[in-house]
Design an enzyme around this catalytic site. Structure first.
Site, PDB file in Angstrom:
ATOM      1  N   LYS A  22       0.832  -1.207   0.000  1.00  0.00           N
ATOM      2  CA  LYS A  22       0.000   0.000   0.000  1.00  0.00           C
ATOM      3  C   LYS A  22       0.867   1.257   0.000  1.00  0.00           C
ATOM      4  CE  LYS A  22      -1.565   1.700   3.882  1.00  0.00           C
ATOM      5  NZ  LYS A  22      -1.798   3.051   4.401  1.00  0.00           N
ATOM      6  N   ASN A  23       1.887   1.281   0.844  1.00  0.00           N
ATOM      7  CA  ASN A  23       2.693   2.490   1.003  1.00  0.00           C
ATOM      8  C   ASN A  23       3.642   2.738  -0.165  1.00  0.00           C
ATOM      9  OD1 ASN A  23       1.469   3.134   3.426  1.00  0.00           O
ATOM     10  ND2 ASN A  23       3.030   2.119   4.672  1.00  0.00           N
ATOM     11  N   ARG A  93      -4.228  10.387   4.764  1.00  0.00           N
ATOM     12  CA  ARG A  93      -3.148  11.374   4.751  1.00  0.00           C
ATOM     13  C   ARG A  93      -2.314  11.312   3.473  1.00  0.00           C
ATOM     14  NH1 ARG A  93      -2.515  13.964   9.443  1.00  0.00           N
ATOM     15  NH2 ARG A  93      -0.598  14.834   8.602  1.00  0.00           N
ATOM     16  N   CYS A 117      -5.289   8.436  10.160  1.00  0.00           N
ATOM     17  CA  CYS A 117      -5.200   7.811  11.479  1.00  0.00           C
ATOM     18  C   CYS A 117      -4.814   8.816  12.567  1.00  0.00           C
ATOM     19  CB  CYS A 117      -4.148   6.699  11.468  1.00  0.00           C
ATOM     20  SG  CYS A 117      -4.699   5.205  10.649  1.00  0.00           S
ATOM     21  N   ARG A 122       1.566  14.592  12.157  1.00  0.00           N
ATOM     22  CA  ARG A 122       2.392  14.340  10.982  1.00  0.00           C
ATOM     23  C   ARG A 122       2.330  15.609  10.133  1.00  0.00           C
ATOM     24  NH1 ARG A 122       0.929   8.194   9.122  1.00  0.00           N
ATOM     25  NH2 ARG A 122      -1.180   8.648   9.807  1.00  0.00           N
ATOM     26  N   PRO A 123       3.139  16.605  10.497  1.00  0.00           N
ATOM     27  CA  PRO A 123       2.990  17.929   9.887  1.00  0.00           C
ATOM     28  C   PRO A 123       3.322  17.940   8.404  1.00  0.00           C
ATOM     29  CG  PRO A 123       4.985  17.817  11.207  1.00  0.00           C
ATOM     30  CD  PRO A 123       4.228  16.548  11.473  1.00  0.00           C
ATOM     31  N   VAL A 124       2.600  18.820   7.678  1.00  0.00           N
ATOM     32  CA  VAL A 124       2.835  18.960   6.247  1.00  0.00           C
ATOM     33  C   VAL A 124       3.819  20.081   5.947  1.00  0.00           C
ATOM     34  CG1 VAL A 124       0.559  18.040   5.691  1.00  0.00           C
ATOM     35  CG2 VAL A 124       0.870  20.521   5.952  1.00  0.00           C
ATOM     36  N   LEU A 126       6.918  20.189   6.136  1.00  0.00           N
ATOM     37  CA  LEU A 126       8.111  19.731   5.419  1.00  0.00           C
ATOM     38  C   LEU A 126       7.867  19.712   3.917  1.00  0.00           C
ATOM     39  CD1 LEU A 126       9.075  16.813   7.823  1.00  0.00           C
ATOM     40  CD2 LEU A 126      10.146  19.066   7.689  1.00  0.00           C
ATOM     41  N   ASP A 306       5.419   0.800  12.169  1.00  0.00           N
ATOM     42  CA  ASP A 306       4.232   0.094  11.695  1.00  0.00           C
ATOM     43  C   ASP A 306       4.175  -1.358  12.164  1.00  0.00           C
ATOM     44  OD1 ASP A 306       3.174   2.275  10.466  1.00  0.00           O
ATOM     45  OD2 ASP A 306       3.584   1.646   8.418  1.00  0.00           O
ATOM     46  N   ILE A 328       8.627   7.403  16.826  1.00  0.00           N
ATOM     47  CA  ILE A 328       8.142   8.040  15.603  1.00  0.00           C
ATOM     48  C   ILE A 328       6.875   8.857  15.846  1.00  0.00           C
ATOM     49  CG2 ILE A 328       7.497   7.676  13.195  1.00  0.00           C
ATOM     50  CD1 ILE A 328      10.373   6.868  13.879  1.00  0.00           C
ATOM     51  N   ARG A 398      -8.130  -0.596   5.295  1.00  0.00           N
ATOM     52  CA  ARG A 398      -7.296   0.420   4.658  1.00  0.00           C
ATOM     53  C   ARG A 398      -5.942  -0.147   4.250  1.00  0.00           C
ATOM     54  NH1 ARG A 398      -5.697   4.314   8.275  1.00  0.00           N
ATOM     55  NH2 ARG A 398      -4.711   5.274   6.463  1.00  0.00           N
TER      56      ARG A 398
END
Length: 419
Positions: A22-23, A93, A117, A122-124, A126, A306, A328, A398
Site C-alpha cells: 500500500k505504502n 493522509r 489515522c 504528521r505535519p505537512v 516539510l 508500523d 516516531i 485500509r
C-alpha cells in the site's frame, strides 16, 4: 458498522501470498499525474486507501481502468481539475502526495490539509518548505494548501527531520523541475526506492535513492510505464508475528527478506525459526518457546513503527519482560488500552511501554483505533481464549487485503459481522 469475530487458540499453518505494498502503490499512483502517457501497474492491492486515491485521481480527470488481469491502467492526459477536496483527503493522509506532481507538471494545486489515522502529529510543513525552496508560491488558507509555480527550480533541500511522504513529494516535484535537486536527510525506506524505480521507468533521472542523499536532474517530460509494485513488508511482518504468537508454521510467497531484516531479527530473537529464498519467507514456531523482545522504533532500516502494535501483542504472552520504545509517533500506544481488556500486563510511561508476559489472554470486545492497532488486536485475538469481537475494522481494510480470507487459509476461525 462491520466487526471481526475471532475464535482464538488455533495455530496458524499454511501458506499465504503477500499483496502489493500500500505504502508503495499510493505514491506511485500519485506519480501517474506526471505524464500524459499510459501507465500500467501490476500487483496493486485492493484496499480502501487505494480506492480513495483512485477516486481522487479520477476527480481530477485521470482515466483509470482495471483490465481482466486486474492490472491497473491510468492516463492523466486530460487532467482538468487541480484540486484535492476535503471530503476525499480527510480519510487518508497520503492524499498529500498529489501536491508535488500537480505543481510540477501543471504549475498549480489546491490540496486539502490531510486527515487519516489519529496516531500523532504528521505535519505537512516539510512538504511546503521543500516546494517553497523550489520556487513555489504557497499559502495555507481555509484548510487548503494553495500552491502555484511557473516552473519549479532545482535546489539543495535538507529535511529538518526524516519524512517518508515529504521525501516522496519533493522527489516527484523535482523530476520535472529545472536543473538539479539534491535532497539530504532523505528517507531511505524501500517504498522510496520503489517510487524512484517507477519514476526511472518513466524516464526520470534519479540517483541515491535508498540513501540519505538523493540527486535528481529534471527532465522536460516523462513517458509511460509498465511497472510491478513491490511486496508489502508490513503485511509480511504481520502474518509472521501472527504465526509466531499461535505457535504455527507459515510460508509467505511474493515477498523478500531484504525488506524487513530488523523484524526478522526480532522474530528470531523471540525464538522463531526463519528461512528465506528469493521471493519467499518461512517461519516455524512449533518447537519454539516464545520469548519477549525489546525494541526501539526508528526510521528505516531500523525497527518500523508500523510493526510496533503487532509486537506489543506478541510480548503480551511471551516469556519474560520487554521494553518497547516508540520514537516516531507520540500517540501510538492506543492499542495497549484494548490489550489491557484482554488481560495484558503492559505499562506505559511517556513513549515507553513495558510488558510482562502473561500465561494467556482472554477474549473481550475491543476497538481498533488505527490501521496497525487493528492488526495488533487481531494478533492478540488469535492467541486469546474465547471469541474476541473487534470493532471499527474499517481501519484494517485500509491496509490489509482480504485479511479474513488469508487468515482462514491458515486455519484461523475468523468471520466478518455486521453490527
Amino acid at each position: 458498522m462491520q466487526k471481526l469475530k475471532i475464535s482464538g487458540g488455533k495455530k496458524l499453518v499454511g501458506e499465504v501470498k503477500i499483496s502489493g505494498a500500500k505504502n508503495a502503490a499510493l505514491p506511485i499512483l500519485a506519480a501517474s499525474l506526471l505524464s500524459e502517457k499510459n501507465i500500467s501497474l501490476n500487483n496493486v492491492p485492493q484496499l480502501n486507501d487505494i480506492a480513495t486515491m483512485i477516486t481522487l485521481l479520477q476527480s481530477m480527470g485521470v482515466e483509470v481502468v482495471f483490465d481482466d488481469t486486474m492490472r491497473l491502467n491510468l492516463n492523466a492526459r486530460n487532467v482538468d481539475r487541480l484540486i484535492a477536496p476535503y471530503d476525499l483527503v480527510k480519510t487518508m493522509r497520503a492524499s498529500i502526495l498529489v501536491l508535488g506532481p500537480l505543481v510540477s507538471r501543471f504549475g498549480s494545486a489546491e490540496v486539502s490539509l490531510p486527515g487519516g489515522c489519529a496516531i500523532g502529529a504528521r505535519p505537512v510543513n516539510l512538504h511546503i518548505d521543500g516546494l517553497r525552496a523550489m520556487g513555489a508560491q504557497i499559502e495555507v488558507q481555509d484548510g487548503y494548501i494553495k500552491a502555484s509555480a511557473t516552473k519549479l527550480q532545482g535546489v539543495h533541500f535538507n529535511f529538518k527531520e526524516i519524512s517518508v511522504t515529504g521525501t516522496e513529494n519533493i522527489m516527484m516535484a523535482a523530476v520535472l523541475a529545472e536543473g538539479e535537486t539534491i535532497i539530504t536527510n532523505a528517507a531511505r525506506e524501500p517504498e522510496i526506492v520503489d517510487l524512484a524505480n517507477f519514476l526511472r521507468n518513466m524516464g526520470a533521472n534519479i540517483e541515491g535513492d535508498g540513501t540519505h542523499k538523493i540527486i535528481i536532474n529534471g527532465v522536460n517530460k516523462l513517458n509511460g510505464a509498465d511497472y510491478r509494485v513491490m511486496p508489502d513488508r508490513v503485511e509480511t511482518g504481520t502474518y509472521l508475528v501472527a504465526t509466531a504468537i499461535t505457535g504455527g508454521k507459515i510460508l509467505l510467497k511474493n515477498t523478500s527478506e531484504n525488506l524487513l531484516e530488523s523484524v526478522l531479527s526480532k522474530l528470531r530473537e523471540a525464538g522463531a525459526e526463519i528461512e528465506a529464498g528469493e521471493d519467499w519467507i518461512s517461519l516455524d514456531m512449533q518447537r519454539g518457546n516464545l520469548k519477549a523482545v525489546s525494541f526501539s522504533t526508528s526510521p528505516y532500516p531500523g525497527f518500523p513503527t508500523d510493526m510496533q502494535a503487532q509486537f506489543c501483542a506478541l510480548n503480551s504472552v511471551a516469556n519474560g519482560e520487554a521494553e518497547m520504545v516508540e520514537n516516531i509517533f507520540e500517540n501510538r500506544f492506543q492499542h495497549v488500552v484494548e490489550l489491557h481488556r484482554m488481560g495484558a500486563d503492559i505499562q506505559i510511561k511517556g513513549n515507553i511501554a513495558s510488558s510482562k508476559g502473561v500465561d494467556s489472554l482472554t477474549a473481550a470486545p475491543v476497538m481498533a483505533t488505527d490501521l496497525r492497532a487493528s492488526a495488533g488486536l487481531i494478533i492478540a485475538a488469535l492467541a486469546a481464549e474465547g471469541d474476541t469481537i473487534i470493532d471499527r475494522i474499517y481501519h484494517i481494510d485500509r491496509g490489509y487485503e482480504r485479511v479474513e480470507e488469508k487468515l482462514q487459509q491458515l486455519g484461523a476461525s475468523v468471520s466478518r459481522e455486521n453490527s
